[in-house]
Design a protein around this motif. Structure first.
Motif, mmCIF file in Angstrom:
data_model
loop_
_atom_site.group_PDB
_atom_site.id
_atom_site.type_symbol
_atom_site.label_atom_id
_atom_site.label_comp_id
_atom_site.label_asym_id
_atom_site.label_seq_id
_atom_site.Cartn_x
_atom_site.Cartn_y
_atom_site.Cartn_z
ATOM 1 N N ASP A 323 28.074 35.827 -14.537
ATOM 2 C CA ASP A 323 26.630 35.987 -14.393
ATOM 3 C C ASP A 323 26.048 34.899 -13.493
ATOM 4 O OD1 ASP A 323 26.680 38.191 -16.027
ATOM 5 O OD2 ASP A 323 25.881 37.164 -17.801
ATOM 6 N N MET A 324 26.460 33.656 -13.700
ATOM 7 C CA MET A 324 25.938 32.553 -12.897
ATOM 8 C C MET A 324 26.297 32.724 -11.428
ATOM 9 S SD MET A 324 26.423 29.086 -15.192
ATOM 10 C CE MET A 324 28.193 29.294 -15.465
ATOM 11 N N THR A 325 27.529 33.123 -11.156
ATOM 12 C CA THR A 325 27.985 33.205 -9.769
ATOM 13 C C THR A 325 27.350 34.371 -9.031
ATOM 14 O OG1 THR A 325 30.065 32.180 -10.470
ATOM 15 C CG2 THR A 325 30.025 33.191 -8.294
ATOM 16 N N VAL A 326 27.141 35.481 -9.721
ATOM 17 C CA VAL A 326 26.423 36.599 -9.104
ATOM 18 C C VAL A 326 25.014 36.157 -8.691
ATOM 19 C CG1 VAL A 326 25.353 38.837 -9.570
ATOM 20 C CG2 VAL A 326 27.744 38.437 -10.194
ATOM 21 N N GLU A 327 24.320 35.454 -9.569
ATOM 22 C CA GLU A 327 22.976 34.985 -9.238
ATOM 23 C C GLU A 327 23.008 33.964 -8.103
ATOM 24 O OE1 GLU A 327 20.132 36.314 -10.439
ATOM 25 O OE2 GLU A 327 21.590 37.720 -11.286
ATOM 26 N N LEU A 328 24.022 33.108 -8.099
ATOM 27 C CA LEU A 328 24.172 32.147 -7.007
ATOM 28 C C LEU A 328 24.309 32.866 -5.675
ATOM 29 C CD1 LEU A 328 24.737 29.251 -5.865
ATOM 30 C CD2 LEU A 328 27.166 29.723 -6.309
ATOM 31 N N ASN A 329 25.190 33.861 -5.610
ATOM 32 C CA ASN A 329 25.407 34.582 -4.354
ATOM 33 C C ASN A 329 24.138 35.294 -3.894
ATOM 34 O OD1 ASN A 329 28.874 35.607 -3.952
ATOM 35 N ND2 ASN A 329 28.068 33.692 -4.743
ATOM 36 N N LYS A 330 23.384 35.859 -4.819
ATOM 37 C CA LYS A 330 22.108 36.485 -4.454
ATOM 38 C C LYS A 330 21.166 35.455 -3.831
ATOM 39 C CE LYS A 330 20.428 39.033 -7.843
ATOM 40 N NZ LYS A 330 20.205 39.457 -9.258
ATOM 41 N N GLY A 331 21.109 34.284 -4.429
ATOM 42 C CA GLY A 331 20.258 33.230 -3.886
ATOM 43 C C GLY A 331 20.720 32.755 -2.518
ATOM 44 N N LEU A 357 10.579 29.799 -4.937
ATOM 45 C CA LEU A 357 10.379 30.228 -6.318
ATOM 46 C C LEU A 357 11.672 30.766 -6.914
ATOM 47 C CD1 LEU A 357 8.501 30.963 -8.732
ATOM 48 C CD2 LEU A 357 8.093 33.149 -7.581
ATOM 49 N N ALA A 358 12.279 31.726 -6.241
ATOM 50 C CA ALA A 358 13.439 32.403 -6.805
ATOM 51 C C ALA A 358 14.637 31.477 -6.923
ATOM 52 C CB ALA A 358 13.801 33.618 -5.940
ATOM 53 N N ASN A 359 14.909 30.685 -5.890
ATOM 54 C CA ASN A 359 16.135 29.898 -5.904
ATOM 55 C C ASN A 359 16.036 28.675 -6.799
ATOM 56 O OD1 ASN A 359 17.302 31.784 -4.299
ATOM 57 N ND2 ASN A 359 17.437 30.514 -2.462
ATOM 58 N N CYS A 360 14.857 28.076 -6.917
ATOM 59 C CA CYS A 360 14.717 26.982 -7.897
ATOM 60 C C CYS A 360 14.846 27.510 -9.315
ATOM 61 C CB CYS A 360 13.364 26.283 -7.716
ATOM 62 S SG CYS A 360 13.304 25.194 -6.299
ATOM 63 N N ARG A 361 14.234 28.640 -9.581
ATOM 64 C CA ARG A 361 14.306 29.232 -10.913
ATOM 65 C C ARG A 361 15.752 29.600 -11.249
ATOM 66 N NH1 ARG A 361 9.650 33.406 -11.596
ATOM 67 N NH2 ARG A 361 10.873 34.569 -10.072
ATOM 68 N N THR A 362 16.440 30.207 -10.298
ATOM 69 C CA THR A 362 17.851 30.564 -10.498
ATOM 70 C C THR A 362 18.704 29.330 -10.707
ATOM 71 O OG1 THR A 362 17.696 32.616 -9.234
ATOM 72 C CG2 THR A 362 19.852 31.573 -9.341
ATOM 73 N N ALA A 363 18.496 28.308 -9.879
ATOM 74 C CA ALA A 363 19.351 27.122 -9.922
ATOM 75 C C ALA A 363 19.251 26.392 -11.256
ATOM 76 C CB ALA A 363 19.002 26.188 -8.771
ATOM 77 N N ILE A 364 18.027 26.232 -11.756
ATOM 78 C CA ILE A 364 17.890 25.467 -12.996
ATOM 79 C C ILE A 364 18.497 26.241 -14.165
ATOM 80 C CG2 ILE A 364 15.587 26.286 -13.700
ATOM 81 C CD1 ILE A 364 14.945 23.315 -14.314
ATOM 82 N N GLU A 365 18.387 27.562 -14.156
ATOM 83 C CA GLU A 365 19.008 28.368 -15.211
ATOM 84 C C GLU A 365 20.534 28.281 -15.138
ATOM 85 O OE1 GLU A 365 17.284 32.182 -14.576
ATOM 86 O OE2 GLU A 365 15.343 31.633 -15.437
ATOM 87 N N ILE A 366 21.076 28.283 -13.942
ATOM 88 C CA ILE A 366 22.524 28.151 -13.784
ATOM 89 C C ILE A 366 23.008 26.797 -14.295
ATOM 90 C CG2 ILE A 366 24.326 27.815 -12.030
ATOM 91 C CD1 ILE A 366 23.034 30.079 -10.434
ATOM 92 N N CYS A 367 22.318 25.738 -13.934
ATOM 93 C CA CYS A 367 22.749 24.400 -14.357
ATOM 94 C C CYS A 367 22.704 24.254 -15.874
ATOM 95 C CB CYS A 367 21.888 23.338 -13.684
ATOM 96 S SG CYS A 367 22.079 23.270 -11.894
#
Length: 420
Positions: A323-331, A357-367
């Motif tokens: 899940d994390m890596t899929v979101e990373l690739n989208k970002g 907005l999208a990539n900061c939100r994604t990044a903090i959730e991944i971390c």
């Protein structure tokens, strides 16, 4: 137009993706020049930042010796043309920010403050003389700059700033306060944004420009930090961005020559143009922290044994990693689209807001999620995810909060401003 547009056409590559997280072979979309930048900055991070960042973060130290090394890597004013700057493409700059933030957000912020904010302010709004005076030394790291916009009571609403510049006896006189200003206490020069009355602008022989706000406009000033009345003090006891410096600035009758004012783009357009460059870099950089966190979780889970098998062999762990890596690739694909648009001259402000907005939100959730794979060990500075997550609390906030970027996107969608 940049000097590296010949490298813009992506060429197929058979290079094995550098990161296991590159599920979509995004590397195959990069040019040789972009890959060179990526690998060079990644090597710098591996050599100088990774071995030391836990100590710097723990002790809340910005390693100042790193700044001339960053300059030597061409990171300061990287995509500014001329004046000793790198003249690289926006995409190359974004890729460099991703690699640098994989080391630490606070150290990426150094490059953002110096290049995207202070140097960009001079490059976009300064006179030719100002550019010649300041930019070459800043590109070499011989002159460190800061960017004073935010105030104790004026964050998301910079139009409410209280800092004023008045024209008195042939000089500009600045009074006011700024807060959360990166690098201010070690800077040699500050770009300070202050309100100037149209009357004072005319008296100083400066074009006031159209569209006054109550007879005054926000203007930028180049302020040598050794000027009498200028004082910067570091903010301490932070829980985030500990390997960086943020300061309060106090200005008490700071007197400047008449040519200290930035002559171009009066009004809030001036600082916002700089903020958009910083936001663009953040949309890339935040993903570096996210990628590093996933890679730390993959490495840890492959060697951490539980119930006689590695943690990575459990379905729930694999779901988290997938899940994390899929979101990373989208970002990353979003960031690459921003970079291509920037280089083509078609990038719009709302698109930068989408990326930030999208990539900061994604990044903090991944971390945060990556930290859970590390269990209790994840709160130690032996591992990067929680440090990255803490830093991203600041990254998510500065250069426009989630709320600000949401309303920018909302205005694009509806044609209605909801800010006031």
């Amino acid at each position: 137009m940049t000097t590296h547009l010949a490298d813009q056409t992506a060429k197929p590559t058979t290079t094995t993706p550098k990161h296991v997280t590159d599920l979509m072979n995004i590397e195959g979309l990069l040019t040789p020049g972009e890959i060179e930048v990526r690998d060079r900055i990644a090597a710098f991070v591996d050599r100088r930042i990774r071995p030391n960042i836990a100590e710097w973060y723990d002790n809340a130290v910005l390693p100042r010796e790193l700044l001339p090394e960053m300059a030597a890597e061409g990171l300061f004013g990287m995509h500014i043309e001329g004046y000793g700057c790198g003249g690289r493409t926006a995409t190359e700059y974004g890729i460099a920010m991703q690699e640098l933030e994989a080391g630490d957000s606070g150290l990426r912020t150094v490059v953002s403050v110096q290049g995207s904010l202070a140097m960009t302010a001079i490059a976009k709004h300064g006179s030719e003389e100002q550019k010649q005076t300041w930019l070459p030394g800043m590109a070499k790291g011989e002159i460190i700059g800061c960017f004073g916009l935010t105030e104790p009571t004026a964050g998301s609403d910079p139009a409410s700033m209280g800092t004023r510049a008045t024209w008195e006896n042939g000089e500009w006189v600045l009074n006011g306060e700024k807060r959360w200003i990166g690098l201010a206490n070690i800077a040699d020069v500050a770009i300070i944004w202050a309100k100037v009355s149209d009357e004072d602008a005319r008296a100083a022989g400066v074009l006031a420009g159209p569209g006054s706000d109550n007879g005054e406009k926000v203007r930028g000033f180049i302020v040598p930090t050794g000027t009498d009345g200028f004082h910067a003090e570091a903010i301490t006891q932070k829980l985030s961005m500990r390997a960086s410096i943020q300061c309060e600035i106090h200005m008490d009758n700071v007197r400047l020559d008449g040519d200290a004012i930035l002559p171009k783009n009066p009004g809030l357009k001036g600082p916002f143009m700089c903020l958009n460059e910083a936001r663009f870099g953040i949309a890339w950089g935040a993903l570096g922290a996210a990628r590093d966190s996933i890679e730390a979780a993959i490495e840890y889970s492959s060697t951490r044994m539980q119930f006689d098998r590695p943690l990575s062999s459990f379905q729930l762990t694999q779901k988290k990693l997938a899940d994390m890596t899929v979101e990373l690739n989208k970002g990353q694909l979003l960031a690459l689209q921003l970079g291509r648009a920037h280089d083509a001259g078609t990038l719009e402000n709302h698109q930068i807001s989408v990326g930030k907005l999208a990539n900061c939100r994604t990044a903090i959730e991944i971390c945060r999620e990556a930290r859970t794979i590390l269990g209790g060990n994840g709160i130690s500075l032996d591992y990067s995810p929680l440090r990255h997550a803490n830093n991203l609390e600041s990254v998510r906030t500065y250069e426009g909060t989630d709320e600000v970027h949401t309303l920018i996107i909302g205005q694009k969608l509806t044609g209605e401003s909801a800010f006031r």
